[in-house]
Enzyme design. Structure first.
Site, PDB file in Angstrom:
ATOM      1  N   LYS A  44      90.437 194.562   8.252  1.00  0.00           N
ATOM      2  CA  LYS A  44      91.306 194.076   9.320  1.00  0.00           C
ATOM      3  C   LYS A  44      91.686 192.633   9.016  1.00  0.00           C
ATOM      4  CE  LYS A  44      91.523 192.626  14.103  1.00  0.00           C
ATOM      5  NZ  LYS A  44      90.733 192.221  15.281  1.00  0.00           N
ATOM      6  N   ALA A  49      93.286 193.162  21.220  1.00  0.00           N
ATOM      7  CA  ALA A  49      93.176 191.917  21.981  1.00  0.00           C
ATOM      8  C   ALA A  49      93.782 192.038  23.378  1.00  0.00           C
ATOM      9  CB  ALA A  49      93.836 190.743  21.261  1.00  0.00           C
ATOM     10  N   ASN A  65      86.495 194.095  21.892  1.00  0.00           N
ATOM     11  CA  ASN A  65      85.145 193.559  21.757  1.00  0.00           C
ATOM     12  C   ASN A  65      84.704 192.904  23.064  1.00  0.00           C
ATOM     13  OD1 ASN A  65      83.491 191.219  19.434  1.00  0.00           O
ATOM     14  ND2 ASN A  65      82.667 192.537  20.988  1.00  0.00           N
ATOM     15  N   THR A  66      85.408 191.832  23.457  1.00  0.00           N
ATOM     16  CA  THR A  66      84.979 191.058  24.615  1.00  0.00           C
ATOM     17  C   THR A  66      84.932 191.888  25.890  1.00  0.00           C
ATOM     18  OG1 THR A  66      86.041 189.137  23.597  1.00  0.00           O
ATOM     19  CG2 THR A  66      85.378 188.908  25.880  1.00  0.00           C
TER      20      THR A  66
END
Length: 264
Positions: free
Chosen positions: A101, A188, A210-211
């Site tokens: 990535k 994102a 992820n977050t």
């Protein structure tokens, strides 16, 4: 696997890709990844030990490559040269692994992609034999340029990395989906399960996050919710939603054979 995600000719059983940072420890990372059902996990080479620090715990022990497909990323890189150098290191550490990535950031506050540097790095990496999935702006023209270079997937942001703001510009995402033939994955900005479902309903091939999982009050439970949301959104996309109608209300129950009102 009836409706598998296909990237660079390989099929994956989940359309949810998850990051491995920001968890309390490797045990929580593993529990969340397992709950998500993800087959592909992304790892920040500059921030996570995958063998470069021999005396520290390794992510490879928590998430064995025999079970998960690693997607090394260039988080923290601000130039094409740094990104290329980082992924060449990753390939050495992962015994020739070539699916990566690419992300080249524009500034440390917004973490918005620097597209000129991203395009330059993509050209170098593709020529170097890498299979590049690339974090990019939600610009259909830039997405077409990345596809022309040879990237195997484009990954436009829904909103800023780590913001949890969700999909702020669904129209641009749809334009990207229409303009390129390689897989399009939202990368994102996802904050909760409904954001993931919307991305899939728009026609995205997958979602990377992820977050949204790691920063949840209960990361493992959120990972399970994201798994269901991605699956539900994909099913809804394949089913085809009903058309929207302004001022054209129709009853949801049959109108034929209804009981007539009693005569006065």
């Amino acid at each position: 696997m009836k409706d598998a995600l296909v990237v660079a000719g390989k099929s994956y059983g989940s359309r949810l890709l998850v990051g491995t940072g920001k968890y309390r420890d490797f045990a929580e990372t593993r529990a969340a990844v397992d709950a998500s059902g993800a087959a592909i996990v992304t790892v920040a080479i500059r921030r996570t030990n995958i063998g470069q620090n021999r005396n520290e715990p390794s992510m490879l022990d928590a998430l064995p490559p025999s079970k998960y497909t690693y997607l090394p990323n260039t988080a923290g890189c601000y130039t094409a040269a740094d990104a290329v150098r980082t992924l060449r290191l990753a390939r050495e550490l992962l015994d020739g692994h070539d699916l990566v990535k690419l992300e080249v950031l524009g500034d440390p506050q917004t973490l918005y992609p620097n597209m000129p540097e991203t395009l330059q790095a993509a050209q170098t990496l593709v020529k170097d034999g890498f299979k590049v999935m690339v974090y990019c702006s939600d610009d259909p023209i830039q997405a077409q340029m990345l596809e022309a270079i040879g990237c195997v997937a484009v990954m436009p942001l829904a909103s800023l990395i780590g913001s949890g703001m969700g999909i702020l510009n669904p129209w641009n995402l749809q334009l990207v989906i229409e303009k390129v033939k390689v897989p399009v994955l939202v990368d994102a900005g996802v904050g909760t399960a409904s954001d993931a479902a919307i991305a899939m309903e728009l026609g995205c091939d997958g979602v990377l996050m992820n977050t949204a999982i790691a920063a949840a009050r209960d990361p493992v439970r959120m990972a399970a919710a994201m798994k269901k949301a991605v699956e539900a959104g994909r099913e809804a996309f394949l089913a085809g939603r009903m058309p929207k109608k302004l001022y054209a209300a129709t009853p949801s129950s049959p109108t034929e054979g209804k009981i007539a009102p009693k005569a006065a």
